[in-house]
Design a protein around this motif. Structure first.
Motif, mmCIF file in Angstrom:
data_model
loop_
_atom_site.group_PDB
_atom_site.id
_atom_site.type_symbol
_atom_site.label_atom_id
_atom_site.label_comp_id
_atom_site.label_asym_id
_atom_site.label_seq_id
_atom_site.Cartn_x
_atom_site.Cartn_y
_atom_site.Cartn_z
ATOM 1 N N VAL A 1 39.621 38.503 34.557
ATOM 2 C CA VAL A 1 39.178 37.084 34.658
ATOM 3 C C VAL A 1 39.451 36.477 33.237
ATOM 4 N N GLY A 2 39.880 35.361 33.180
ATOM 5 C CA GLY A 2 40.405 34.408 32.112
ATOM 6 C C GLY A 2 41.754 34.697 31.824
ATOM 7 N N LEU A 3 42.164 35.884 31.864
ATOM 8 C CA LEU A 3 43.695 35.950 31.552
ATOM 9 C C LEU A 3 44.611 35.662 32.616
ATOM 10 N N LEU A 4 44.094 36.167 33.741
ATOM 11 C CA LEU A 4 44.994 35.846 35.130
ATOM 12 C C LEU A 4 44.260 35.179 36.106
ATOM 13 N N SER A 5 43.577 34.188 35.377
ATOM 14 C CA SER A 5 42.752 33.229 36.229
ATOM 15 C C SER A 5 43.061 31.762 35.831
ATOM 16 N N ALA A 6 42.814 30.895 36.823
ATOM 17 C CA ALA A 6 43.100 29.234 36.527
ATOM 18 C C ALA A 6 42.359 28.785 37.518
ATOM 19 N N ALA A 7 41.987 27.460 37.226
ATOM 20 C CA ALA A 7 41.320 26.546 38.267
ATOM 21 C C ALA A 7 41.919 25.222 38.057
ATOM 22 N N ILE A 8 42.143 24.461 38.976
ATOM 23 C CA ILE A 8 42.688 22.990 38.854
ATOM 24 C C ILE A 8 41.667 22.090 39.936
ATOM 25 N N GLN A 9 41.038 20.987 39.396
ATOM 26 C CA GLN A 9 40.389 20.094 40.057
ATOM 27 C C GLN A 9 41.272 19.219 40.735
ATOM 28 N N ILE B 1 49.345 26.580 38.037
ATOM 29 C CA ILE B 1 49.007 27.689 39.224
ATOM 30 C C ILE B 1 50.471 27.675 39.851
ATOM 31 N N ARG B 2 50.949 29.027 40.126
ATOM 32 C CA ARG B 2 51.994 29.269 40.795
ATOM 33 C C ARG B 2 51.913 30.292 42.142
ATOM 34 N N ILE B 3 52.090 29.865 43.252
ATOM 35 C CA ILE B 3 51.891 30.590 44.387
ATOM 36 C C ILE B 3 53.153 30.713 45.246
ATOM 37 N N ASP B 4 53.434 32.017 45.667
ATOM 38 C CA ASP B 4 54.699 32.124 46.533
ATOM 39 C C ASP B 4 54.367 32.298 48.027
ATOM 40 N N SER B 5 55.304 32.053 48.767
ATOM 41 C CA SER B 5 55.083 32.043 50.192
ATOM 42 C C SER B 5 55.010 33.367 50.735
#
Length: 168
Positions: free
Chosen positions: A79-87, A126-130
């Motif tokens: 938590v913190g290192l590999l976490s992110a949030a975007i509103q 934030i990068r998310i793959d398929s």
């Protein structure tokens, strides 16, 4: 709030199999053959790379992606290192890239490669793959929120949205 999205075992299995095979093939000679110094260093370096690949796969398994009306959150194992949030209200960029595993770039389908969604605000990316279960639904929600806020989508992103059936 939607249930958290995760990477499926089907998506994670090649990572686990590849890292386990690589570790076995690089560590076995070190343990049983006792190779010469330079060869031992190369095998140890290979083992270290496969160990990093294993760690990356574990992180993907433990990652959860949460979507709601306020934004998107990625919660990783550290938590913190590999976490992110975007509103959603702070979303500045949405990009959908396609990476081909074939030389033929004409027939753009999910069978011939993978896609990566990249979301940015002023502080986070934030990068998310398929490979993520529910990827198309996630992209649809993110695109809807981006359009609602007037975020420009580049030509490549619009073309890739068409492949997913999410074109305007």
């Amino acid at each position: 709030m939607n249930p958290p999205l995760r990477y499926s075992w089907r998506a994670l299995l090649p990572g686990y199999a590849g890292s386990a095979s690589g570790l076995a093939l690089s560590l076995a000679p070190l343990a049983w053959v006792h190779p010469a110094g330079p060869v031992a260093w190369v095998l140890a370096a290979a083992a270290a790379l496969f160990l990093v690949y294993f760690g990356r796969t574990v992180c993907r398994q433990l990652t959860q992606i949460e979507l709601d009306e306020v934004g998107i959150r990625v919660r990783g194992p550290a938590v913190g290192l590999l976490s992110a949030a975007i509103q959603w209200e702070h979303l500045r960029s949405l990009r959908l890239d396609y990476y081909s595993t074939r030389r033929d770039h004409e027939g753009r389908t999910m069978d011939g490669g993978w896609m990566q969604l990249r979301l940015r605000d002023t502080q986070h990316t934030i990068r998310i793959d398929s490979e993520l279960e529910g990827f198309v639904d996630l992209v649809g929600i993110a695109v809807r929120e981006a359009r609602r806020r007037g975020t420009d989508l580049d030509e490549r992103t619009r073309a890739n949205l068409g492949v997913l059936g999410l074109a305007e």
